[in-house]
Design an enzyme around this catalytic site. Sequence first.
Site, PDB file in Angstrom:
ATOM      1  N   PRO A 125      -1.783  -2.521  -6.527  1.00 15.99           N
ATOM      2  CA  PRO A 125      -1.704  -1.387  -7.581  1.00 15.99           C
ATOM      3  C   PRO A 125      -2.224  -1.658  -9.022  1.00 15.99           C
ATOM      4  O   PRO A 125      -1.328  -1.835  -9.698  1.00 15.99           O
ATOM      5  CB  PRO A 125      -0.134  -1.341  -7.489  1.00 15.99           C
ATOM      6  CG  PRO A 125       0.510  -2.566  -6.899  1.00 15.99           C
ATOM      7  CD  PRO A 125      -0.467  -3.200  -6.235  1.00 15.99           C
ATOM      8  N   CYS A 126      -3.578  -1.724  -9.083  1.00 16.59           N
ATOM      9  CA  CYS A 126      -4.043  -2.034 -10.574  1.00 16.59           C
ATOM     10  C   CYS A 126      -3.568  -0.648 -11.405  1.00 16.59           C
ATOM     11  O   CYS A 126      -3.677  -0.796 -12.547  1.00 16.59           O
ATOM     12  CB  CYS A 126      -5.349  -2.191 -10.451  1.00 16.59           C
ATOM     13  SG  CYS A 126      -6.385  -1.056  -9.665  1.00 16.59           S
ATOM     14  N   HIS A 127      -3.246   0.443 -11.057  1.00 18.86           N
ATOM     15  CA  HIS A 127      -3.009   1.565 -11.552  1.00 18.86           C
ATOM     16  C   HIS A 127      -1.408   1.393 -12.237  1.00 18.86           C
ATOM     17  O   HIS A 127      -1.516   2.153 -13.097  1.00 18.86           O
ATOM     18  CB  HIS A 127      -2.849   2.910 -10.668  1.00 18.86           C
ATOM     19  CG  HIS A 127      -1.817   2.816  -9.598  1.00 18.86           C
ATOM     20  ND1 HIS A 127      -1.813   2.028  -8.438  1.00 18.86           N
ATOM     21  CD2 HIS A 127      -0.434   3.120  -9.748  1.00 18.86           C
ATOM     22  CE1 HIS A 127      -0.786   2.240  -7.576  1.00 18.86           C
ATOM     23  NE2 HIS A 127       0.079   2.672  -8.324  1.00 18.86           N
TER      24      HIS A 127
END
Length: 157
Positions: free
Chosen positions: A120-122
């Site tokens: 989850p780089c978001h």
Amino acid sequence: MQTTYYKTPIGIAKIKGDQNGIQSISVIDDDIETLTEVPTCLQECVTQLDEYFAGTRKEFDLKMNPQGTVFQQSVWDELLNIPFGRTRSYLEQTKQLGDVKAIRAVASANSKNPIWIIIPCHRVIGSNGSLTGYAGGIWRKKWLLEHESGIKQQTLF
């Protein structure tokens, strides 16, 4: 290596992997036909993404095989520690990795994250709360964060 295309609410996801795990998930802007028959090694990934977008899955349990340097792998592993519905700044991420001077290298590794949504780089934002940098586009980052928070922001215009 097997590939499938999966329609999401924010674009078509291209999923690649094999018996060793999911190697990449990327979002593409082209409007292509999605496949109805999903390769066996990718079926669980599609099922879990369906559940995520339906709002019934908060954690993924998939065998992953992202390709990258040792440093990139460590950055991506740290991303997995950011809980669903939460965010962390790039600075906080570098502190977790033990080197605040590596903020640009960490941001660069985040941008090369090959497994969209699942790693989850978001969930990484600017120190001032801004939605900075996202390979899939800021509007997708905003959508994902709102989806995970359960709160939809209204636009004025």
